[in-house]
Design a protein around this motif. Structure first.
Motif, PDB file in Angstrom:
ATOM      1  N   PHE A   1      36.507  42.005  34.613  1.00 33.52           N
ATOM      2  CA  PHE A   1      38.032  42.560  34.466  1.00 33.52           C
ATOM      3  C   PHE A   1      38.292  43.060  33.008  1.00 33.52           C
ATOM      4  O   PHE A   1      37.895  42.417  32.071  1.00 33.52           O
TER       5      PHE A   1
ATOM      6  N   GLU B   1      32.079  38.824  38.449  1.00 33.36           N
ATOM      7  CA  GLU B   1      33.344  39.634  38.489  1.00 33.36           C
ATOM      8  C   GLU B   1      33.743  39.941  37.211  1.00 33.36           C
ATOM      9  O   GLU B   1      34.245  38.940  36.351  1.00 33.36           O
TER      10      GLU B   1
ATOM     11  N   HIS C   1      34.440  49.117  42.137  1.00 37.34           N
ATOM     12  CA  HIS C   1      34.935  47.958  42.420  1.00 37.34           C
ATOM     13  C   HIS C   1      33.758  47.017  42.969  1.00 37.34           C
ATOM     14  O   HIS C   1      33.919  45.747  42.616  1.00 37.34           O
TER      15      HIS C   1
ATOM     16  N   GLY D   1      42.880  45.309  35.104  1.00 43.57           N
ATOM     17  CA  GLY D   1      42.406  45.942  36.159  1.00 43.57           C
ATOM     18  C   GLY D   1      42.101  45.284  37.328  1.00 43.57           C
ATOM     19  O   GLY D   1      42.036  43.988  37.445  1.00 43.57           O
ATOM     20  N   GLY D   2      41.649  46.133  38.379  1.00 41.86           N
ATOM     21  CA  GLY D   2      41.461  45.471  39.723  1.00 41.86           C
ATOM     22  C   GLY D   2      40.065  44.665  39.866  1.00 41.86           C
ATOM     23  O   GLY D   2      39.915  44.136  40.695  1.00 41.86           O
ATOM     24  N   GLY D   3      39.148  44.678  38.838  1.00 33.50           N
ATOM     25  CA  GLY D   3      38.050  44.043  38.621  1.00 33.50           C
ATOM     26  C   GLY D   3      37.022  44.641  39.256  1.00 33.50           C
ATOM     27  O   GLY D   3      37.103  45.588  40.073  1.00 33.50           O
TER      28      GLY D   3
END
Lengths: 113, 114
Positions: B90, B88, B9, B105-107
Motif C-alpha cells: 500500500f 499486499e 491491483h 491507495g487501493g493496494g
C-alpha cells in the motif's frame, strides 16, 4: 516502546447483533487513533479517527460508531450489525503531523452471518 | 485533499524478477509519502517513507522507492524479488496539511512464484 493491541482477532456475529471491537495503545500518550476497514482490492477505507478523548470524526456514514473513552482506548461499535459490515477492521495510531507514520494492530476479521 | 492511486491491483512475478509497483499522488505541494506492506496473516508495517531530500529512498528488505515530483509518482522497486515478498503493498500520504490522517491507495497484491 509503543504497542497496539486489537481484539478479538476473529468474530462471527449474527445479523442484528451488537458489535464492540476494542483497541488500546501502550507506551505513548495523546496519540491519534484510527479505525480502517480493509476490503479486497479496495485498499484501506478510513472509518473514524480521533485526535483526543471524546473527539471522534466520522469519515463514512454507516451502521458503525466509534468512541474514545480514555486517551489510549478506541472502540468500534454497532447496535445492529448488517451483512455488509463483514470485513477486516484495522486499528492504528500515529502522532499528528504530515511526516509521521501509522502503526497498525493485527486486525479483526468480522463475519456477519 | 491528497489522494493516492495504485494502478496495479495484482502482480505475479517469478523469483529473481525485478519489481516496480506504481503509486501516484494528486497534490503537488509538500508531499510526504509512505509504502506499507502486509504479509499474509500479519499486520501492516512500514517499508519506507519519503519526507524530503534524496528522492531515492531505501527501505527494509531491499526495497526502494523513487519520488519523481514531475510525474507525481512514488514507485516502489526491488531488483530481485523472493517468494517471501508475496504480500499486499500500500502506498499512503497525509490527506491534508493538518496531517491528522493518512490516505491509502487501493493496494497491490504481489504473488511471487518460487
Amino acid at each position: 516502546s509503543q504497542t497496539i493491541h486489537q481484539w478479538p482477532a476473529t468474530l462471527v456475529q449474527p445479523v442484528g447483533s451488537p458489535l464492540s471491537l476494542e483497541c488500546t495503545v501502550e507506551g505513548t500518550s495523546n496519540p491519534n487513533l484510527y479505525w480502517y476497514r480493509q476490503a479486497a482490492g479496495r485498499g484501506l477505507q478510513l472509518l473514524f479517527y480521533s485526535v483526543g478523548i471524546g473527539q471522534i470524526s466520522s469519515e463514512v456514514p454507516q451502521n458503525l460508531s466509534a468512541s474514545r473513552p480514555q486517551d489510549r482506548q478506541f472502540i468500534l461499535s454497532s447496535k445492529k450489525l448488517l451483512l455488509s459490515d463483514s470485513g477486516f477492521y484495522l486499528c492504528a495510531w500515529r502522532w499528528t503531523g504530515v511526516n509521521t507514520e501509522a502503526f497498525f494492530g493485527q486486525g479483526t476479521r468480522l463475519t456477519v452471518v | 485533499a491528497q489522494s493516492v492511486s495504485q494502478h496495479n491491483h495484482h502482480v505475479i512475478l517469478s523469483e529473481a524478477a525485478s519489481l516496480e509497483l506504481g503509486c501516484n499522488y494528486s497534490y503537488g505541494g509538500t508531499v510526504n509519502l509512505f509504502w506499507y506492506v502486509q504479509y499474509p496473516g500479519q499486520h501492516l508495517q512500514l517499508l519506507l517513507k519519503y519526507f524530503s531530500g534524496d528522492p531515492l529512498v531505501k527501505g527494509i528488505k531491499g526495497f526502494e522507492a523513487e519520488f519523481i515530483k514531475s510525474k507525481f509518482s512514488f514507485n516502489l522497486r526491488k531488483p530481485s524479488v523472493q517468494w517471501s515478498d508475496t504480500a499486499e503493498y500500500f502506498c499512503a500520504a497525509p490527506r491534508d496539511n493538518a496531517g491528522n490522517m493518512l490516505t491509502f491507495g487501493g493496494g497491490t497484491r504481489l504473488m511471487v512464484k518460487p
